[in-house]
Design a protein around this motif. Structure first.
Motif, PDB file in Angstrom:
ATOM      1  N   GLU A   1       0.655  -1.087   0.063  1.00 54.89           N
ATOM      2  CA  GLU A   1       0.107  -0.021  -0.126  1.00 54.89           C
ATOM      3  C   GLU A   1       0.881   1.407  -0.089  1.00 54.89           C
ATOM      4  OE1 GLU A   1      -3.134   0.065  -0.567  1.00 54.89           O
ATOM      5  OE2 GLU A   1      -3.141  -2.037  -0.614  1.00 54.89           O
ATOM      6  N   LYS A   2       2.014   1.337   0.677  1.00 57.93           N
ATOM      7  CA  LYS A   2       2.780   2.606   0.935  1.00 57.93           C
ATOM      8  C   LYS A   2       3.410   2.672  -0.533  1.00 57.93           C
ATOM      9  CE  LYS A   2       4.179   2.055   5.775  1.00 57.93           C
ATOM     10  NZ  LYS A   2       5.160   1.606   6.640  1.00 57.93           N
ATOM     11  N   LEU A   3       3.817   1.609  -1.234  1.00 57.63           N
ATOM     12  CA  LEU A   3       4.508   1.790  -2.690  1.00 57.63           C
ATOM     13  C   LEU A   3       3.490   2.259  -3.445  1.00 57.63           C
ATOM     14  CD1 LEU A   3       6.780  -1.446  -2.431  1.00 57.63           C
ATOM     15  CD2 LEU A   3       7.648   1.069  -2.632  1.00 57.63           C
ATOM     16  N   ARG A   4       2.409   1.836  -3.527  1.00 56.84           N
ATOM     17  CA  ARG A   4       1.201   2.462  -4.488  1.00 56.84           C
ATOM     18  C   ARG A   4       1.277   3.910  -4.080  1.00 56.84           C
ATOM     19  NH1 ARG A   4      -2.590  -2.942  -4.240  1.00 56.84           N
ATOM     20  NH2 ARG A   4      -1.890  -4.100  -5.968  1.00 56.84           N
ATOM     21  N   ILE A   5       1.039   4.236  -2.993  1.00 53.96           N
ATOM     22  CA  ILE A   5       1.070   5.575  -2.446  1.00 53.96           C
ATOM     23  C   ILE A   5       2.131   6.416  -3.089  1.00 53.96           C
ATOM     24  CG2 ILE A   5       0.722   7.210  -0.593  1.00 53.96           C
ATOM     25  CD1 ILE A   5      -0.842   5.462   0.940  1.00 53.96           C
ATOM     26  N   GLU A   6       3.332   5.778  -2.899  1.00 48.33           N
ATOM     27  CA  GLU A   6       4.472   6.541  -3.537  1.00 48.33           C
ATOM     28  C   GLU A   6       4.379   6.496  -5.026  1.00 48.33           C
ATOM     29  OE1 GLU A   6       8.200   4.751  -2.147  1.00 48.33           O
ATOM     30  OE2 GLU A   6       7.443   4.883  -0.195  1.00 48.33           O
ATOM     31  N   LEU A   7       4.011   5.761  -5.682  1.00 48.50           N
ATOM     32  CA  LEU A   7       3.783   5.856  -7.307  1.00 48.50           C
ATOM     33  C   LEU A   7       2.693   6.742  -7.533  1.00 48.50           C
ATOM     34  CD1 LEU A   7       5.235   3.891  -9.201  1.00 48.50           C
ATOM     35  CD2 LEU A   7       3.055   2.456  -9.213  1.00 48.50           C
ATOM     36  N   ASN A   8       1.551   6.848  -6.714  1.00 50.55           N
ATOM     37  CA  ASN A   8       0.874   8.074  -7.344  1.00 50.55           C
ATOM     38  C   ASN A   8       1.285   9.263  -6.994  1.00 50.55           C
ATOM     39  OD1 ASN A   8      -1.201   6.190  -7.851  1.00 50.55           O
ATOM     40  ND2 ASN A   8      -2.091   5.996  -5.659  1.00 50.55           N
ATOM     41  N   GLU A   9       2.220   9.428  -5.924  1.00 46.00           N
ATOM     42  CA  GLU A   9       2.659  10.889  -5.761  1.00 46.00           C
ATOM     43  C   GLU A   9       3.950  11.137  -6.726  1.00 46.00           C
ATOM     44  OE1 GLU A   9       4.327  10.454  -1.802  1.00 46.00           O
ATOM     45  OE2 GLU A   9       2.270  10.699  -0.847  1.00 46.00           O
ATOM     46  N   ASN A  10       4.603  10.049  -7.031  1.00 47.26           N
ATOM     47  CA  ASN A  10       5.561  10.252  -8.030  1.00 47.26           C
ATOM     48  C   ASN A  10       4.957  10.403  -9.551  1.00 47.26           C
ATOM     49  OD1 ASN A  10       7.086   8.619 -10.550  1.00 47.26           O
ATOM     50  ND2 ASN A  10       8.716   9.391  -9.108  1.00 47.26           N
ATOM     51  N   GLN A  11       3.900  10.250  -9.789  1.00 47.61           N
ATOM     52  CA  GLN A  11       3.233  10.413 -11.062  1.00 47.61           C
ATOM     53  C   GLN A  11       2.655  11.959 -10.929  1.00 47.61           C
ATOM     54  OE1 GLN A  11       2.619   8.653 -13.694  1.00 47.61           O
ATOM     55  NE2 GLN A  11       1.816  10.364 -14.886  1.00 47.61           N
ATOM     56  N   LEU A  12       2.375  12.603  -9.796  1.00 44.15           N
ATOM     57  CA  LEU A  12       2.174  13.909  -9.975  1.00 44.15           C
ATOM     58  C   LEU A  12       3.276  14.855 -10.138  1.00 44.15           C
ATOM     59  CD1 LEU A  12      -0.321  13.837  -6.720  1.00 44.15           C
ATOM     60  CD2 LEU A  12      -0.917  14.167  -9.398  1.00 44.15           C
ATOM     61  N   GLN A  13       4.563  14.383  -9.309  1.00 47.95           N
ATOM     62  CA  GLN A  13       5.722  14.918  -9.497  1.00 47.95           C
ATOM     63  C   GLN A  13       6.345  15.092 -10.923  1.00 47.95           C
ATOM     64  OE1 GLN A  13       8.550  12.834  -7.273  1.00 47.95           O
ATOM     65  NE2 GLN A  13       7.416  13.622  -5.035  1.00 47.95           N
ATOM     66  N   LEU A  14       5.989  13.889 -11.455  1.00 48.85           N
ATOM     67  CA  LEU A  14       6.528  13.794 -13.125  1.00 48.85           C
ATOM     68  C   LEU A  14       5.564  14.973 -14.101  1.00 48.85           C
ATOM     69  CD1 LEU A  14       6.691   9.998 -13.728  1.00 48.85           C
ATOM     70  CD2 LEU A  14       8.460  11.632 -13.947  1.00 48.85           C
ATOM     71  N   ARG A  15       4.246  14.926 -13.515  1.00 48.32           N
ATOM     72  CA  ARG A  15       3.558  15.963 -14.316  1.00 48.32           C
ATOM     73  C   ARG A  15       3.832  17.133 -14.364  1.00 48.32           C
ATOM     74  NH1 ARG A  15      -2.481  14.593 -12.699  1.00 48.32           N
ATOM     75  NH2 ARG A  15      -1.863  12.642 -13.715  1.00 48.32           N
ATOM     76  N   GLN A  16       4.165  17.653 -12.814  1.00 46.05           N
ATOM     77  CA  GLN A  16       4.522  19.038 -12.630  1.00 46.05           C
ATOM     78  C   GLN A  16       5.834  19.420 -13.396  1.00 46.05           C
ATOM     79  OE1 GLN A  16       4.772  19.159  -8.278  1.00 46.05           O
ATOM     80  NE2 GLN A  16       2.337  19.224  -7.827  1.00 46.05           N
ATOM     81  N   HIS A  17       6.739  18.510 -12.974  1.00 42.11           N
ATOM     82  CA  HIS A  17       8.314  18.778 -13.723  1.00 42.11           C
ATOM     83  C   HIS A  17       8.066  18.810 -15.282  1.00 42.11           C
ATOM     84  CE1 HIS A  17       9.763  18.462  -9.784  1.00 42.11           C
ATOM     85  NE2 HIS A  17       9.898  16.718  -9.883  1.00 42.11           N
ATOM     86  N   ARG A  18       7.029  18.177 -15.833  1.00 40.11           N
ATOM     87  CA  ARG A  18       7.189  18.073 -17.328  1.00 40.11           C
ATOM     88  C   ARG A  18       6.154  19.397 -17.873  1.00 40.11           C
ATOM     89  NH1 ARG A  18       4.485  13.754 -18.048  1.00 40.11           N
ATOM     90  NH2 ARG A  18       2.408  14.512 -18.005  1.00 40.11           N
ATOM     91  N   ASN A  19       5.380  20.054 -16.785  1.00 34.50           N
ATOM     92  CA  ASN A  19       4.701  21.089 -16.955  1.00 34.50           C
ATOM     93  C   ASN A  19       5.594  22.272 -17.162  1.00 34.50           C
ATOM     94  OD1 ASN A  19       2.467  19.770 -17.655  1.00 34.50           O
ATOM     95  ND2 ASN A  19       1.481  19.830 -15.713  1.00 34.50           N
ATOM     96  N   ARG A  20       6.452  22.277 -15.876  1.00 35.08           N
ATOM     97  CA  ARG A  20       7.330  23.538 -15.728  1.00 35.08           C
ATOM     98  C   ARG A  20       8.424  23.354 -16.872  1.00 35.08           C
ATOM     99  NH1 ARG A  20       6.544  23.171  -9.261  1.00 35.08           N
ATOM    100  NH2 ARG A  20       4.166  23.825  -9.138  1.00 35.08           N
TER     101      ARG A  20
END
Length: 204
Positions: A46-65
């Protein structure tokens, strides 16, 4: 007796939550024998799945910026998280104990294991199989003539615990005469057999 015996050991420590088989039962390769649970392992998943979701948000932010360096770092982190998650899910699958091959299950009363903790590598049961397996079977008097003179023929034998299934065998010997003593204690009702008689050992 069985020419081959395969020990089944617990691949990962955990509590036994369900046992689906019993001693002397015939099982097929891949059949589910028992289910275990490891709370710590499921928590890691469950912790790894949460980290994976958070990482997806980071990737989106870094790509947009257009933060390419940060995007590359987050991408490498994602690969590491995915590898860890894949390994944990593989371990979770190991909490389901399955038969590695077909055969007759050999064990004590497995039902008493429900609720107990088994360590990794601990023996769960044994499966007996092999071409050299000898099966002693009961034949009804009315069916006896069907087997006379058929030594060496292939037959189907129904084993207790298989339901409507059966296993192939070769008829090697037929004993049409009634006996006072049982050839095997498994035939006696005392040991779960079909005959309402007591089994006795003969001492020399």
């Amino acid at each position: 007796d069985f020419s081959e015996r395969t020990e089944i050991r617990v691949p990962l420590g955990g509590f036994v939550t369900e046992v689906l088989v019993e001693n002397d039962q015939y099982v097929n390769a891949g059949q589910l024998l028992a289910v275990m649970d490891n709370i710590e392992l499921r928590s890691d998943v469950e912790k790894l799945r949460i980290e994976l979701n958070e990482n997806q948000l980071q990737l989106r932010q870094h790509r947009n910026r257009q933060q390419l360096a940060a995007f590359d770092v987050a991408l490498r982190n994602r690969e590491a998280i995915e590898q860890q998650l894949e390994e944990r899910l593989r371990q979770v699958a190991g909490l389901e104990i399955r038969a590695p091959k077909s055969g007759v299950l050999i064990a004590e009363d497995l039902s008493v294991l429900v609720g107990t903790y088994l360590s990794a590598g601990q023996r769960f049961c044994t499966i007996g199989s092999g071409e050299g397996t000898e099966i002693q079977a009961l034949i009804s008097q009315k069916d006896l003539k069907q087997f006379e003179g058929r030594d060496g023929d292939r037959v189907q034998v129904r084993i207790r615990g298989m339901g409507t299934g059966s296993v192939p065998a070769i008829l090697t010997r037929l004993n049409p005469r009634a006996k006072v003593d049982l050839p095997n204690p498994a035939f006696s009702a005392m040991y779960g057999g079909p005959l309402p008689v007591k089994y006795r050992t003969v001492s020399g």
